[in-house]
Design an enzyme around this catalytic site. Structure first.
Site, PDB file in Angstrom:
ATOM      1  N   SER A  77       2.042  -7.718  -0.205  1.00 14.28           N
ATOM      2  CA  SER A  77       2.717  -8.582   0.763  1.00 14.28           C
ATOM      3  C   SER A  77       2.134  -9.984   0.796  1.00 14.28           C
ATOM      4  O   SER A  77       2.797 -10.927   1.246  1.00 14.28           O
ATOM      5  CB  SER A  77       2.681  -7.960   2.159  1.00 14.28           C
ATOM      6  OG  SER A  77       1.364  -7.895   2.659  1.00 14.28           O
ATOM      7  N   THR A 123       0.815  -1.219   0.000  1.00 14.99           N
ATOM      8  CA  THR A 123       0.000   0.000   0.000  1.00 14.99           C
ATOM      9  C   THR A 123       0.843   1.261   0.000  1.00 14.99           C
ATOM     10  O   THR A 123       0.489   2.254  -0.646  1.00 14.99           O
ATOM     11  CB  THR A 123      -0.938  -0.002   1.222  1.00 14.99           C
ATOM     12  OG1 THR A 123      -1.839  -1.105   1.123  1.00 14.99           O
ATOM     13  CG2 THR A 123      -1.736   1.289   1.322  1.00 14.99           C
ATOM     14  N   THR A 153       1.198  -4.300   4.527  1.00  9.67           N
ATOM     15  CA  THR A 153       0.972  -4.607   5.941  1.00  9.67           C
ATOM     16  C   THR A 153       0.259  -5.937   6.172  1.00  9.67           C
ATOM     17  O   THR A 153       0.207  -6.418   7.301  1.00  9.67           O
ATOM     18  CB  THR A 153       0.141  -3.491   6.611  1.00  9.67           C
ATOM     19  OG1 THR A 153      -1.130  -3.394   5.957  1.00  9.67           O
ATOM     20  CG2 THR A 153       0.873  -2.162   6.545  1.00  9.67           C
ATOM     21  N   ASP A 154      -0.286  -6.553   5.120  1.00  8.67           N
ATOM     22  CA  ASP A 154      -1.072  -7.770   5.323  1.00  8.67           C
ATOM     23  C   ASP A 154      -0.275  -8.868   6.021  1.00  8.67           C
ATOM     24  O   ASP A 154      -0.800  -9.562   6.892  1.00  8.67           O
ATOM     25  CB  ASP A 154      -1.588  -8.292   3.986  1.00  8.67           C
ATOM     26  CG  ASP A 154      -2.780  -7.508   3.462  1.00  8.67           C
ATOM     27  OD1 ASP A 154      -3.309  -6.667   4.212  1.00  8.67           O
ATOM     28  OD2 ASP A 154      -3.177  -7.730   2.307  1.00  8.67           O
TER      29      ASP A 154
END
Length: 325
Positions: free
Chosen positions: A53, A11, A85-86
Site C-alpha cells: 500500500s 499483507t 494496511t500501511d
C-alpha cells in the site's frame, strides 16, 4: 445479490519467498479460495495492483473507485477492496470523499500474513464481504472492516504497527461489529455529500505538504516544506498549538496558501477559542489558519489536496473543513 472484489495486494495477499521475507503473490481468487464460507455469496473477483500500500497513489485509488462505481451500476450489491494496511486509513478516506453510491464500499486488509500462525486475512475478508452485502450498511459511504469491527472511513486510524486490533476510531468508536457472522451496526453517522469528480490532470499538479511540530522545532523548516506547494497541513501540539516563533511564519504562509491546523495527538479536536497566547489556536486562526476540527493530519492532507485540485478558493476550503472536520 453479488459483491465485487478488487484486490490490491498488501499483507493479506503475501506469501513466503524462501529467503526470509514475504512478497505479494496471492491473487484475488487465491484469497477467496482460502475462505470456504464465501461460497455463500456470489463474487465478481478482480485483480488490480498487486503492490504494497505504500506504492499506491491518489490516481490509482480514484481509478479503483471509478471501477467500483461501475460495478455497482452494473448490479453489484456492494464492493470490497483488499489492500495493505500501511496507508489504508488514507485511501479509505480518499475513496469516501468521492464515493457517491448508496451501496457500501468496504476496505479491508490483514496484519498477519498467511505464512504466520493465525493469519487474520481470511476472517477480515469474510467480514468485509458480509458488510458489503448487508442492507444495513447502505448509505454509510466507505467503511473499513477488520478484526470483526466496522468503522467509518472518516474516523478510522491505524493505531499500532503490528496488532490485529490496530484499526480504531478514537473519536467515535466502531459503527458496529460482526456477531456470529451477522453484521450488527449500532450507530449511523450522517453522511457528507461527496466532493465533485476529480480532474486527474489538476490533481497531478496539486501538491500539499504536511509538517508535524516537535519540541524546540526549527521554524526555518516551514518555508522549506511549503516551498512550491499549494497548501500546508500543520500537525500542532495538543489542541492546536505551535512554538511562538512559528506563529508569524505560519501567518505569512497563510497569506499565500491555505494552511490547515490539526492536532498531532491522534484523537480529539483542535480548539477554536480557549487559549490566547502567541502560537495558540486562537492566535493562529486570527492569522488566517483553517481549523481542521476532528480531522487528523493525514485525512486533512487528503481533503485539502482534493479541494485545491477541484479549484476551491479560501472560503470554500474553510467551509469544507468546517463541514468535514
Amino acid at each position: 445479490m453479488s459483491v465485487a472484489l478488487f484486490a490490491l495486494g498488501g499483507t493479506i495477499a503475501m506469501a513466503g519467498t524462501g529467503s526470509g521475507g514475504v512478497v505479494t503473490r496471492l491473487t484475488a481468487a487465491d484469497l477467496t479460495a482460502a475462505v470456504p464460507l464465501l461460497a455463500d455469496t456470489p463474487l465478481d473477483v478482480r485483480d488490480v495492483d498487486a503492490v504494497p500500500s505504500a506504492a499506491l497513489t491518489y490516481p490509482r485509488i480514484l481509478d479503483v473507485v471509478d471501477a467500483a462505481g461501475a460495478a455497482v451500476v452494473a448490479g453489484a450489491t456492494g464492493v470490497v477492496v483488499t489492500q495493505g494496511t500501511d496507508t489504508l486509513e488514507e485511501t479509505a478516506y480518499l475513496a469516501d470523499l468521492v464515493w457517491r453510491h448508496p451501496a457500501p464500499l468496504v476496505v479491508t486488509g490483514a496484519m498477519r500474513n498467511p505464512t504466520l500462525a493465525g493469519p487474520d486475512g481470511p476472517a477480515n475478508l469474510l467480514a468485509a464481504v458480509r458488510v458489503a452485502a448487508a442492507p444495513a450498511a447502505r448509505d454509510l459511504g466507505v467503511l473499513v472492516a477488520l478484526n470483526d469491527e466496522v468503522h467509518a472511513a472518516r474516523y478510522v486510524r491505524k493505531t499500532h504497527s503490528t496488532s490485529t486490533a490496530t484499526f480504531a476510531s478514537p473519536n467515535a468508536g466502531p459503527l458496529g461489529h460482526l456477531v456470529e457472522g451477522q453484521v450488527r451496526l449500532l450507530t449511523r453517522p450522517t453522511r457528507h455529500e461527496p466532493l465533485p469528480p476529480v480532474d486527474r490532470d489538476r490533481l497531478a499538479g496539486t501538491r500539499v505538504a504536511l509538517h508535524t511540530v516537535t519540541l524546540d522545532d526549527d521554524v526555518a523548516l516551514l518555508d522549506a516544506v511549503a516551498d512550491g506547494r499549494d497548501g500546508l497541513v500543520v500537525a500542532g501540539f495538543g489542541v492546536g498549538h505551535v512554538p511562538p516563533a512559528f506563529a508569524p511564519a505560519l501567518g505569512a504562509l497563510a497569506e499565500r496558501i491555505p494552511v490547515v491546523l490539526t492536532s498531532r495527538t491522534g484523537a480529539g479536536a483542535v480548539l477554536r477559542n480557549t487559549y490566547g497566547a502567541v502560537g495558540s489556536e486562537t492566535d493562529l486562526q486570527r492569522r488566517g489558519l483553517v481549523n481542521g476540527g476532528l480531522l487528523d493530519p493525514y485525512k486533512a492532507k487528503v481533503l485539502l489536496r482534493l479541494l485545491l485540485a477541484g479549484g476551491a478558493d479560501r472560503a470554500q476550503v474553510r467551509a469544507a473543513f468546517h463541514r468535514h472536520g
